[in-house]
Design an enzyme around this catalytic site. Structure first.
Site, PDB file in Angstrom:
ATOM      1  CG  HIS A 100       1.182  -5.236   1.008  1.00  0.00           C
ATOM      2  ND1 HIS A 100       1.858  -4.216   0.371  1.00  0.00           N
ATOM      3  CD2 HIS A 100      -0.120  -5.145   0.612  1.00  0.00           C
ATOM      4  CE1 HIS A 100       0.998  -3.545  -0.392  1.00  0.00           C
ATOM      5  NE2 HIS A 100      -0.203  -4.094  -0.268  1.00  0.00           N
ATOM      6  CD  GLU A 103       4.915  -5.317   1.774  1.00  0.00           C
ATOM      7  OE1 GLU A 103       4.743  -4.349   2.529  1.00  0.00           O
ATOM      8  OE2 GLU A 103       4.615  -5.312   0.560  1.00  0.00           O
ATOM      9  CG  HIS A 233       4.416  -0.862   2.221  1.00  0.00           C
ATOM     10  ND1 HIS A 233       3.357  -1.628   1.818  1.00  0.00           N
ATOM     11  CD2 HIS A 233       3.875   0.252   2.788  1.00  0.00           C
ATOM     12  CE1 HIS A 233       2.228  -1.024   2.118  1.00  0.00           C
ATOM     13  NE2 HIS A 233       2.517   0.134   2.707  1.00  0.00           N
ATOM     14  CD  GLU A 300       7.746  -0.753  -1.021  1.00  0.00           C
ATOM     15  OE1 GLU A 300       8.085  -1.818  -0.447  1.00  0.00           O
ATOM     16  OE2 GLU A 300       6.623  -0.579  -1.520  1.00  0.00           O
TER      17      GLU A 300
HETATM   18 ZN    ZN Z   1       3.615  -3.381   0.872  1.00  0.00          ZN
END
Ligand code: ZN
Ligand code: CA
Ligand code: CA
Length: 672
Positions: A100, A103, A233, A300
């Site tokens: 992404h 990020e 992420h 994350e």
């Molecule tokens: Zn992500």
């Protein structure tokens, strides 16, 4: 003189100097400089240049804009391993970042993992070991078009930069995988947590793997055999595992939960199944697991998309290095079944002329590959040698013997074993970067067995013989064994010596060892493995006992025939019994050799039938010869013919009587 007063905002202030001229120095705020695609690419090639033996760059695909000729951005992977250009049989692990675009810390984390592995190779034992024993594929930037766009134009951009059919831009790469095991060839792609609206932030694309960026990851995964994958992420401080598409758990949930919690314990994040955050379909970890049997974990990281301060970014990077290293390590046995090599290392070991034996106890839940246990050793910093270790019977202890080493030698060593699932274990854990060592000494805490053994050079084999030895430092695990081999007959004998008292041991060689030369030696075995041996010495076995007679008889068979019977025994069997007889009052003495082949006796019983010319009385005597001795029957016998014809029934009785006598003699004559 520094007062040691430090700010808790290390990026904002430095320690204050004391004194009249003290000056407060305010450091300017330091912003973290996130790298774009070309800088990340340069960093990867820089690592390869600096560490060409353990890292290699692979261009695994193009960004969407490159496929359209709009830009020149590649998807770059860095393989880190020893013998990096080859494909070794080592557990494989994949670490990826920045699906992404916004990020930003994630590509920095993955780059730093690559740098950490390569810069510390040779300096840090664990990292050196991981690089040697794993094949680590690192892809810091899955979405290069998106990152460059976010850095330059829109820091909140998430997707790649495909121009969609409706004029909008971007596919959510982490909704563009197939994944799951729901029976649909497209997996759970396009379901909950994704959208088919191209303008959506979570647009799944027109079909699974429609994007060149996800194709690059897919093709790498299908070409390799990854055990573990880590996908970075941001943000949320979470460690997650499949499934994301359903609240059902995977068939490997116990392993995923256990490993996920181990990883999260190192960065302090929350561990949970991916669906717990929100349902997602077509994401990377569901496909890694569902499509390629990889234990995949989504991290994350951090608490925002773009932390500004260098110290904050460095902290996020730092907290994620340990779980990444653990993931790399666990790739060697993701079931993490118990597998141990235990060994008691001592700093000094006594010199012995037959080398020093080392032992290790190896146990594994799945069973040890008993042929895999190896001892690696290096003397005085020289090259490593390796030898197979043998399993002692009845336990899990393996032995290996080093060659004879002079006093003062420094020996480094480690053990390697595999279990039946081909997981490999070393002791120490990160050998050879961690090793056991000892010095060979004449004086030390180790107490090797000391044996004094003076073997006999000749024994009387007709009787049993007791052999003595003295042995010091014999433990309950040790056994003294006498070994005898008569090469000409193939006869072998192993006798366990008994502990008498103190250092005294005694063993008994039984009577009846084949005559002639044998080899005799003594060994000491520890748990079934020989740890000491005397040189074989020559043993002459002779028969020093003369044959012995126990009975004799003579029975008339008919008017001219007499059956002579004698019982004569000897340890090694009578070589020859000679019957001498003559008619009393005339005629020459005659003799008959009573050998087994001619007679009818067995096992000490000798019998021969002699025809004598007339009916005169007969005198007879016996002499026996063995290999070294001879003996005479201590008495002579005499016999007088009965001058009548023997009735047939009497002859039967006579035969019965002879048989009875023979049996009686036999029972006395049998050797014990
Ligand atoms: Zn992500
Ligand atoms: Ca390319
Ligand atoms: Ca390798």
């Amino acid at each position: 003189m520094p007062l040691g007063i430090a700010s808790d905002r290390t990026d904002a202030a430095v320690p204050i100097e004391a004194g009249a001229d003290s000056l407060v120095i305010q450091a300017p705020p330091v912003y973290y400089d996130y790298r774009n695609h070309s800088e990340i690419k340069a960093a990867l090639y820089g690592i390869e240049t600096s560490h060409p033996l353990i890292s290699k760059v692979y261009d695994i695909g193009d960004s969407w804009e490159k496929t359209q000729g709009l830009a020149d951005r590649d998807i770059i992977a860095l393989k880190v391993s020893d013998k990096v250009s080859g494909d070794e049989d080592e557990p494989e692990v994949m670490i990826v970042g920045l699906h992404h675009a916004r990020e930003w810390p994630t590509s920095e984390i993955v780059l730093e993992i690559a740098k950490n592995l390569t810069d510390n190779y040779g300096n840090d034992s664990r990292i050196s070991w991981l690089v040697d024993n794993r094949e680590i594929w690192i892809v810091p930037l899955v979405n290069p078009d998106g990152l460059d766009y976010a850095l330059q134009y829109d820091e909140w951009w998430r997707k790649n930069r495909r121009l969609n059919y409706d004029g909008t831009y971007g596919v959510d790469l982490n909704r563009n995988y197939a994944g799951s095991m729901n029976g649909d060839p497209e997996g759970a792609w396009g379901g909950a947590g994704s959208s088919h609206d191209p303008s959506s932030e979570v647009y799944c694309g027109e079909f699974p793997f429609s994007e060149p960026e996800t194709q690059a990851i897919r093709d790498l995964v299908l070409a390799r055999d990854f055990e573990i994958a880590l996908d970075f992420h941001s943000y949320g401080e979470l460690v997650m595992w499949p499934w994301g598409y359903t609240t059902e758990v995977t068939p490997d949930d116990a392993d995923l939960v256990r490993i996920g919690n181990e990883l999260a314990a190192l960065n302090g994040y929350t561990a949970e199944q991916s669906v717990g955050l929100y349902p997602t379909t077509g994401d990377s970890i569901d496909w890694h697991y569902g499509g390629a049997d990889i234990y995949a974990f989504c991290f994350e990281v951090g608490r925002e998309f773009h932390p500004d301060w260098t110290s904050d970014v460095l902290a996020i990077i730092a907290e994620n290095i340990p779980p990444a290293l653990l993931g790399i390590e666990i790739a060697g046995d993701r079931e993490e079944r118990a597998f141990d090599i235990s060994h008691e290392a001592v700093p000094l070991r006594n010199y012995t002329a037959i080398g020093i034996a080392l032992n290790a106890t190896v146990t594994a839940d799945r069973g040890v590959d008993t042929s895999s246990v190896r001892l690696h050793f290096s003397v005085d910093g020289g090259a490593w040698s390796v030898l197979s270790m043998s399993l002692s019977s009845g336990n899990d202890t393996y032995f290996g013997r080093l060659p004879e080493l002079p006093v003062g030698s420094i020996v480094e060593y480690y053990f390697v074993a595999s279990d039946l699932a081909e997981a490999e274990r070393m002791a120490p854990l990160y050998a050879p970067y961690e090793v056991f060592s000892f010095m060979v000494t004449e004086e030390g805490p180790a107490s090797p067995v000391e044996v004094t053994f003076s073997p006999p050079s000749e024994i009387d084999g007709s009787v049993s013989n007791t052999v003595a030895a003295h042995a010091h430092n014999v433990t309950a695990d040790m056994e003294l064994l006498l070994h005898l081999v008569n090469a000409s007959s193939g006869y072998t004998l192993d006798v366990a010596m008994e502990h008498i008292a103190g250092d005294d041991f005694s063993g008994v060689l039984p009577a009846g060892i084949p005559l002639g030369e044998s080899d005799l030696w003594l060994t000491v075995e520890e748990l079934g493995i020989e740890i000491w041996s005397s040189a074989p010495s020559l043993l002459m076995v002779s028969d020093q006992t003369a044959p012995a007679f126990s009975a004799h008889d003579a029975v008339q068979l008919d008017q001219t025939t007499v059956v002579f019977t004698v019982n004569c025994s000897d340890t090694y069997g009578v070589v020859l019994v000679v019957l001498t007889y003559r008619e009393v009052g005339g005629g020459p003495a005659q003799s008959v050799d009573m050998v087994l082949a001619e007679g009818t006796s067995t096992d000490g019983m000798w019998s021969v039938t002699v025809t004598i010319g007339g009916s005169d009385p007969v005198e007879y005597s016996y002499r026996a010869h063995d290999n070294v001795q001879s003996a005479d029957l201590p008495e002579t016998g005499s016999f007088l013919f009965t001058p009548v014809e023997i009735p047939e029934f009497s002859l039967v009785l006579l035969v019965v009587a002879v048989t009875a006598l023979s049996v009686a003699m036999l029972s006395r004559a049998r050797r014990p």
